[in-house]
Design a protein around this motif. Structure first.
Motif, PDB file in Angstrom:
ATOM      1  N   ILE A 165      11.365  -8.189   5.129  1.00  0.00           N
ATOM      2  CA  ILE A 165      10.611  -6.933   5.263  1.00  0.00           C
ATOM      3  C   ILE A 165      10.241  -6.376   3.895  1.00  0.00           C
ATOM      4  O   ILE A 165       9.077  -6.090   3.616  1.00  0.00           O
ATOM      5  CB  ILE A 165      11.417  -5.888   6.054  1.00  0.00           C
ATOM      6  CG1 ILE A 165      11.718  -6.397   7.464  1.00  0.00           C
ATOM      7  CG2 ILE A 165      10.663  -4.551   6.111  1.00  0.00           C
ATOM      8  CD1 ILE A 165      12.681  -5.534   8.243  1.00  0.00           C
ATOM      9  N   ALA A 166      11.245  -6.222   3.063  1.00  0.00           N
ATOM     10  CA  ALA A 166      11.034  -5.639   1.734  1.00  0.00           C
ATOM     11  C   ALA A 166      11.829  -6.449   0.718  1.00  0.00           C
ATOM     12  O   ALA A 166      13.008  -6.193   0.485  1.00  0.00           O
ATOM     13  CB  ALA A 166      11.463  -4.178   1.729  1.00  0.00           C
ATOM     14  N   ASN A 217       4.343   2.377   2.475  1.00  0.00           N
ATOM     15  CA  ASN A 217       3.384   1.887   3.446  1.00  0.00           C
ATOM     16  C   ASN A 217       2.413   2.990   3.858  1.00  0.00           C
ATOM     17  O   ASN A 217       1.274   2.716   4.226  1.00  0.00           O
ATOM     18  CB  ASN A 217       4.105   1.325   4.683  1.00  0.00           C
ATOM     19  CG  ASN A 217       3.132   0.763   5.696  1.00  0.00           C
ATOM     20  OD1 ASN A 217       2.235   0.017   5.343  1.00  0.00           O
ATOM     21  ND2 ASN A 217       3.291   1.138   6.945  1.00  0.00           N
ATOM     22  N   ASP A 249      -0.104   2.419   1.097  1.00  0.00           N
ATOM     23  CA  ASP A 249      -0.636   1.520   2.122  1.00  0.00           C
ATOM     24  C   ASP A 249      -0.414   0.059   1.749  1.00  0.00           C
ATOM     25  O   ASP A 249      -1.296  -0.787   1.903  1.00  0.00           O
ATOM     26  CB  ASP A 249      -2.136   1.803   2.302  1.00  0.00           C
ATOM     27  CG  ASP A 249      -2.587   1.642   3.744  1.00  0.00           C
ATOM     28  OD1 ASP A 249      -1.772   1.187   4.578  1.00  0.00           O
ATOM     29  OD2 ASP A 249      -3.755   1.959   4.039  1.00  0.00           O
ATOM     30  N   PHE A 298       1.177  -2.478   2.909  1.00  0.00           N
ATOM     31  CA  PHE A 298       1.156  -3.575   3.875  1.00  0.00           C
ATOM     32  C   PHE A 298      -0.213  -3.764   4.518  1.00  0.00           C
ATOM     33  O   PHE A 298      -0.687  -4.877   4.669  1.00  0.00           O
ATOM     34  CB  PHE A 298       2.212  -3.365   4.969  1.00  0.00           C
ATOM     35  CG  PHE A 298       3.622  -3.450   4.469  1.00  0.00           C
ATOM     36  CD1 PHE A 298       4.101  -4.617   3.896  1.00  0.00           C
ATOM     37  CD2 PHE A 298       4.472  -2.366   4.565  1.00  0.00           C
ATOM     38  CE1 PHE A 298       5.404  -4.702   3.417  1.00  0.00           C
ATOM     39  CE2 PHE A 298       5.774  -2.434   4.099  1.00  0.00           C
ATOM     40  CZ  PHE A 298       6.239  -3.602   3.523  1.00  0.00           C
ATOM     41  N   LYS A 299      -0.854  -2.672   4.911  1.00  0.00           N
ATOM     42  CA  LYS A 299      -2.101  -2.786   5.667  1.00  0.00           C
ATOM     43  C   LYS A 299      -3.355  -2.734   4.819  1.00  0.00           C
ATOM     44  O   LYS A 299      -4.389  -3.268   5.206  1.00  0.00           O
ATOM     45  CB  LYS A 299      -2.149  -1.702   6.747  1.00  0.00           C
ATOM     46  CG  LYS A 299      -1.045  -1.884   7.772  1.00  0.00           C
ATOM     47  CD  LYS A 299      -1.223  -0.996   8.954  1.00  0.00           C
ATOM     48  CE  LYS A 299      -0.171  -1.336  10.004  1.00  0.00           C
ATOM     49  NZ  LYS A 299      -0.239  -0.473  11.171  1.00  0.00           N
ATOM     50  N   PRO A 334      -3.416  -2.879   0.816  1.00  0.00           N
ATOM     51  CA  PRO A 334      -2.939  -2.794  -0.565  1.00  0.00           C
ATOM     52  C   PRO A 334      -4.084  -2.755  -1.568  1.00  0.00           C
ATOM     53  O   PRO A 334      -5.094  -3.433  -1.397  1.00  0.00           O
ATOM     54  CB  PRO A 334      -2.090  -4.062  -0.721  1.00  0.00           C
ATOM     55  CG  PRO A 334      -2.615  -5.002   0.301  1.00  0.00           C
ATOM     56  CD  PRO A 334      -3.092  -4.160   1.454  1.00  0.00           C
TER      57      PRO A 334
END
Length: 196
Positions: free
Chosen positions: A18-19, A128, A172, A174-175, A177
């Motif tokens: 995830i991170a 995010n 942002d 993840f969606k 960048p």
């Protein structure tokens, strides 16, 4: 005040799959590159790898600039970052802060005015959430803004006497960048800080 020593606290906490911390590492490497090009001494502590409280107090006292780099986890900094602040700052009484500022011998008698550090600090945050989630009415943070959303982190650093520089935020991630443009923004913020 000229900046000769910088201490970067990497408060990223790894969550496998995830991170991983790659973006955090990218921004830290960007910072170190800029400071090295100006012959500024840089130390970096990765809280996920552990740290020595006494060494951290010494680094904070010596630093002209402290940078706290972290991802936003559940609307705050990762718990290891909060643990770092709790452990290091509590142990640092008498070296990074005298008291809460309301002691008899303190002329101001204002809570939060007992800090002993004289340097500056900067928050560098990856999240995010898009910028509009922080600044627009009707969005998640309802216009609160990034700095107000992280006021408790700002207050902890100001309590020990550090002075705020502009916050850097990568949104942002993840969606949508924008790593290249945000890296340039970080470079500009740091360059301006070195000129001040």
């Amino acid at each position: 005040m000229s900046i000769k020593r910088v201490h970067i606290i990497n408060a990223h906490q790894k969550w496998t799959g995830i991170a991983e911390g790659n973006l955090t590492q990218h921004y830290i490497e960007t910072m170190v590159k800029i400071f090295n090009s100006h012959e500024i001494e840089v130390t970096v502590t990765n809280v996920d790898d552990g740290y020595t409280i006494e060494q951290e107090i010494t680094a904070l006292v010596a630093a002209d600039l402290v940078i706290l780099q972290f991802p936003m986890y559940w609307m705050s900094l990762p718990w290891l970052g909060k643990k770092y602040i709790d452990e290091v700052f509590m142990a640092g009484q008498g070296r990074i802060y005298k008291h809460d500022g309301r002691e008899i011998d303190d002329a101001s008698k204002k809570y939060g005015s007992g800090g002993l550090l004289t340097g500056k600090y900067m928050l560098s945050i990856t999240c995010n959430a898009p910028l509009e989630a922080f600044v627009s009415e009707g969005q998640f943070f309802n216009g609160l803004g990034v700095d107000n959303a992280f006021m408790s982190v700002h207050n902890a650093l100001q309590f020990v006497g550090l002075t705020k520089l502009p916050t850097f935020t990568s949104h942002d991630i993840f969606k949508n960048p924008q790593i290249e443009s945000e890296t340039k923004e970080l470079e500009a913020l740091l360059t301006n800080a070195l000129r001040a």
